[in-house]
Design a protein around this motif. Structure first.
Motif, PDB file in Angstrom:
ATOM      1  N   ILE A  22       0.832  -1.203   0.000  1.00 21.57           N
ATOM      2  CA  ILE A  22       0.000   0.000   0.000  1.00 21.57           C
ATOM      3  C   ILE A  22       0.867   1.254   0.000  1.00 21.57           C
ATOM      4  CG2 ILE A  22      -1.665   1.325   1.368  1.00 21.57           C
ATOM      5  CD1 ILE A  22      -2.884  -1.399   2.179  1.00 21.57           C
ATOM      6  N   ARG A  23       1.990   1.203   0.705  1.00 22.50           N
ATOM      7  CA  ARG A  23       2.924   2.331   0.692  1.00 22.50           C
ATOM      8  C   ARG A  23       3.427   2.592  -0.725  1.00 22.50           C
ATOM      9  NH1 ARG A  23       8.403   0.795   3.198  1.00 22.50           N
ATOM     10  NH2 ARG A  23       8.351  -0.352   1.209  1.00 22.50           N
ATOM     11  N   ASP A  24       3.707   1.519  -1.464  1.00 23.90           N
ATOM     12  CA  ASP A  24       4.187   1.668  -2.837  1.00 23.90           C
ATOM     13  C   ASP A  24       3.088   2.214  -3.751  1.00 23.90           C
ATOM     14  OD1 ASP A  24       6.616   0.712  -2.016  1.00 23.90           O
ATOM     15  OD2 ASP A  24       6.314  -1.321  -2.778  1.00 23.90           O
ATOM     16  N   ILE A  25       1.845   1.775  -3.531  1.00 27.44           N
ATOM     17  CA  ILE A  25       0.723   2.319  -4.301  1.00 27.44           C
ATOM     18  C   ILE A  25       0.590   3.820  -4.055  1.00 27.44           C
ATOM     19  CG2 ILE A  25      -1.794   2.331  -4.536  1.00 27.44           C
ATOM     20  CD1 ILE A  25      -1.737  -0.683  -3.939  1.00 27.44           C
ATOM     21  N   ALA A  26       0.680   4.205  -2.780  1.00 23.07           N
ATOM     22  CA  ALA A  26       0.564   5.627  -2.436  1.00 23.07           C
ATOM     23  C   ALA A  26       1.677   6.439  -3.094  1.00 23.07           C
ATOM     24  CB  ALA A  26       0.599   5.794  -0.917  1.00 23.07           C
ATOM     25  N   ALA A  27       2.884   5.864  -3.166  1.00 22.47           N
ATOM     26  CA  ALA A  27       4.004   6.565  -3.804  1.00 22.47           C
ATOM     27  C   ALA A  27       3.751   6.745  -5.301  1.00 22.47           C
ATOM     28  CB  ALA A  27       5.298   5.795  -3.570  1.00 22.47           C
ATOM     29  N   ARG A  28       3.191   5.730  -5.941  1.00 22.65           N
ATOM     30  CA  ARG A  28       2.890   5.851  -7.372  1.00 22.65           C
ATOM     31  C   ARG A  28       1.823   6.911  -7.606  1.00 22.65           C
ATOM     32  NH1 ARG A  28       3.685   0.210  -7.138  1.00 22.65           N
ATOM     33  NH2 ARG A  28       1.465  -0.281  -6.983  1.00 22.65           N
ATOM     34  N   LEU A  29       0.812   6.923  -6.760  1.00 21.11           N
ATOM     35  CA  LEU A  29      -0.223   7.945  -6.888  1.00 21.11           C
ATOM     36  C   LEU A  29       0.372   9.339  -6.712  1.00 21.11           C
ATOM     37  CD1 LEU A  29      -3.106   6.363  -4.754  1.00 21.11           C
ATOM     38  CD2 LEU A  29      -2.944   6.402  -7.246  1.00 21.11           C
ATOM     39  N   GLY A  30       1.210   9.482  -5.685  1.00 17.50           N
ATOM     40  CA  GLY A  30       1.766  10.784  -5.356  1.00 17.50           C
ATOM     41  C   GLY A  30       2.687  11.347  -6.417  1.00 17.50           C
ATOM     42  N   ALA A  31       3.154  10.492  -7.328  1.00 15.01           N
ATOM     43  CA  ALA A  31       4.039  10.964  -8.394  1.00 15.01           C
ATOM     44  C   ALA A  31       3.282  11.620  -9.541  1.00 15.01           C
ATOM     45  CB  ALA A  31       4.866   9.792  -8.934  1.00 15.01           C
ATOM     46  N   ALA A  32       1.973  11.486  -9.570  1.00 13.28           N
ATOM     47  CA  ALA A  32       1.171  12.053 -10.661  1.00 13.28           C
ATOM     48  C   ALA A  32       1.178  13.574 -10.595  1.00 13.28           C
ATOM     49  CB  ALA A  32      -0.258  11.525 -10.588  1.00 13.28           C
ATOM     50  N   GLN A  33       1.265  14.199 -11.758  1.00 13.31           N
ATOM     51  CA  GLN A  33       1.256  15.653 -11.856  1.00 13.31           C
ATOM     52  C   GLN A  33      -0.034  16.181 -12.476  1.00 13.31           C
ATOM     53  OE1 GLN A  33       3.858  17.653 -10.661  1.00 13.31           O
ATOM     54  NE2 GLN A  33       4.563  15.698  -9.819  1.00 13.31           N
ATOM     55  N   THR A  34      -0.694  15.369 -13.293  1.00 11.68           N
ATOM     56  CA  THR A  34      -1.919  15.801 -13.967  1.00 11.68           C
ATOM     57  C   THR A  34      -3.050  14.822 -13.644  1.00 11.68           C
ATOM     58  OG1 THR A  34      -1.562  14.509 -15.999  1.00 11.68           O
ATOM     59  CG2 THR A  34      -0.521  16.695 -15.863  1.00 11.68           C
ATOM     60  N   LYS A  35      -4.255  15.254 -13.939  1.00 16.33           N
ATOM     61  CA  LYS A  35      -5.405  14.375 -13.724  1.00 16.33           C
ATOM     62  C   LYS A  35      -5.325  13.141 -14.615  1.00 16.33           C
ATOM     63  CE  LYS A  35      -8.574  18.060 -12.302  1.00 16.33           C
ATOM     64  NZ  LYS A  35      -9.875  18.718 -12.558  1.00 16.33           N
ATOM     65  N   GLY A  36      -4.815  13.303 -15.827  1.00 13.29           N
ATOM     66  CA  GLY A  36      -4.685  12.177 -16.724  1.00 13.29           C
ATOM     67  C   GLY A  36      -3.700  11.147 -16.207  1.00 13.29           C
ATOM     68  N   GLU A  37      -2.541  11.601 -15.721  1.00 17.58           N
ATOM     69  CA  GLU A  37      -1.555  10.691 -15.159  1.00 17.58           C
ATOM     70  C   GLU A  37      -2.140   9.931 -13.977  1.00 17.58           C
ATOM     71  OE1 GLU A  37       1.826  12.981 -14.091  1.00 17.58           O
ATOM     72  OE2 GLU A  37       2.394  13.445 -16.157  1.00 17.58           O
ATOM     73  N   LEU A  38      -2.836  10.659 -13.117  1.00 17.77           N
ATOM     74  CA  LEU A  38      -3.439  10.025 -11.945  1.00 17.77           C
ATOM     75  C   LEU A  38      -4.510   9.025 -12.363  1.00 17.77           C
ATOM     76  CD1 LEU A  38      -3.669   9.776  -8.906  1.00 17.77           C
ATOM     77  CD2 LEU A  38      -5.201  11.762  -8.910  1.00 17.77           C
ATOM     78  N   GLY A  39      -5.325   9.384 -13.340  1.00 16.64           N
ATOM     79  CA  GLY A  39      -6.359   8.470 -13.811  1.00 16.64           C
ATOM     80  C   GLY A  39      -5.784   7.175 -14.341  1.00 16.64           C
ATOM     81  N   LEU A  40      -4.677   7.249 -15.072  1.00 15.17           N
ATOM     82  CA  LEU A  40      -4.047   6.047 -15.619  1.00 15.17           C
ATOM     83  C   LEU A  40      -3.486   5.162 -14.510  1.00 15.17           C
ATOM     84  CD1 LEU A  40      -2.214   7.549 -18.735  1.00 15.17           C
ATOM     85  CD2 LEU A  40      -4.138   5.943 -18.750  1.00 15.17           C
ATOM     86  N   ILE A  41      -2.863   5.785 -13.507  1.00  8.07           N
ATOM     87  CA  ILE A  41      -2.337   5.006 -12.376  1.00  8.07           C
ATOM     88  C   ILE A  41      -3.475   4.314 -11.642  1.00  8.07           C
ATOM     89  CG2 ILE A  41      -1.129   5.151 -10.166  1.00  8.07           C
ATOM     90  CD1 ILE A  41       0.366   7.613 -11.358  1.00  8.07           C
ATOM     91  N   LEU A  42      -4.551   5.039 -11.403  1.00  8.20           N
ATOM     92  CA  LEU A  42      -5.707   4.467 -10.706  1.00  8.20           C
ATOM     93  C   LEU A  42      -6.325   3.323 -11.498  1.00  8.20           C
ATOM     94  CD1 LEU A  42      -7.333   7.781  -9.453  1.00  8.20           C
ATOM     95  CD2 LEU A  42      -6.401   5.972  -8.000  1.00  8.20           C
ATOM     96  N   ASP A 109      -5.003  21.587  -6.182  1.00 12.92           N
ATOM     97  CA  ASP A 109      -4.405  21.631  -4.843  1.00 12.92           C
ATOM     98  C   ASP A 109      -3.405  20.487  -4.627  1.00 12.92           C
ATOM     99  OD1 ASP A 109      -3.804  22.109  -2.220  1.00 12.92           O
ATOM    100  OD2 ASP A 109      -5.890  22.187  -1.534  1.00 12.92           O
ATOM    101  N   PRO A 110      -2.244  20.561  -5.298  1.00 16.45           N
ATOM    102  CA  PRO A 110      -1.242  19.496  -5.173  1.00 16.45           C
ATOM    103  C   PRO A 110      -0.806  19.224  -3.733  1.00 16.45           C
ATOM    104  CG  PRO A 110      -0.694  20.962  -6.989  1.00 16.45           C
ATOM    105  CD  PRO A 110      -1.831  21.607  -6.243  1.00 16.45           C
ATOM    106  N   GLU A 111      -0.784  20.261  -2.891  1.00 19.80           N
ATOM    107  CA  GLU A 111      -0.359  20.061  -1.506  1.00 19.80           C
ATOM    108  C   GLU A 111      -1.345  19.179  -0.747  1.00 19.80           C
ATOM    109  OE1 GLU A 111       1.974  20.408   1.951  1.00 19.80           O
ATOM    110  OE2 GLU A 111       2.369  20.714  -0.184  1.00 19.80           O
TER     111      GLU A 111
END
Length: 208
Positions: A22-42, A109-111
């Protein structure tokens, strides 16, 4: 050797592997910069769930709803199902249409998003389900599913973690006014560090 943060969670040895996953999943999510990148990871993470996994998650959801008093459980049931499985369907549908490939909008709100990703590993183990009899329900994989769907809803769609219209005890509900969302309990769970309410894009509404 466990990290200092893993030691702070105080997990039995049999669960430390799940914490690391789960820590590794959270790290992959946190690396996303755009909504598209995050959507693909999800989408990649959600596609790891089998039909059996989804049935277990749905069974636990129904079990929790069934323990709520009537008539509240009847009124809230469709909203809980929409919160998890409606958004699950929407996420995969957008992925299949390749919408995320064309979505270059920066994250809102990236923060706040970074802080959300940071609480995920510990948040998945903060739930007290020690009284749960069904061993399939006591599974961190099911808990991170909840957070993955909330990530999609709140940070890709910019919608409240709980669906518009979802009722809460006392006669209040999540509201939409134009493009803005309002929720009475938005700021009520600050002491619960793993609550999605602390990261929700909805505004705090006033008591009526």
């Amino acid at each position: 050797m466990l990290t200092e943060k893993e030691e702070s969670v105080r997990l039995p040895e049999t669960l430390t592997w799940a914490y690391r996953v789960i820590r590794d999943i959270a790290a992959r999510l946190g690396a996303a910069q755009t909504k598209g990148e995050l959507g693909l990871i999800l989408a990649r993470e959600i596609q790891r769930y089998s039909m059996f996994d989804l049935q277990i998650i749905g069974g636990r959801l129904n079990n929790e709803i069934d323990h709520l008093p009537s008539p509240y459980r009847e009124s809230i049931r469709p909203y809980f199902r929409e919160q998890l499985f409606g958004k699950h369907h929407q996420l995969l549908a957008m992925h299949h249409r390749r919408e995320f490939d064309r979505m270059n909008t920066p994250l809102r709100d990236p923060e706040t998003f970074r802080k959300f990703c940071e609480i995920l590993p510990e948040g998945c183990f903060a739930w007290d389900d020690s009284g749960e009899r069904n061993p399939y329900f006591r599974n961190p994989k099911n808990r991170i599913f909840y957070y993955l769907i909330a990530t999609f809803t709140m940070f890709v769609l910019d919608e409240p973690g709980h669906p518009v219209g979802m009722p809460f005890p006392g006669g209040f509900s999540v509201e939409q006014r134009g493009k803005d969302f309002y929720c009475l309990i938005r700021d009520k769970e600050k002491e619960v560090f793993y609550s999605i309410c602390n990261f929700c894009p909805a505004h705090q509404s006033e008591d009526r």
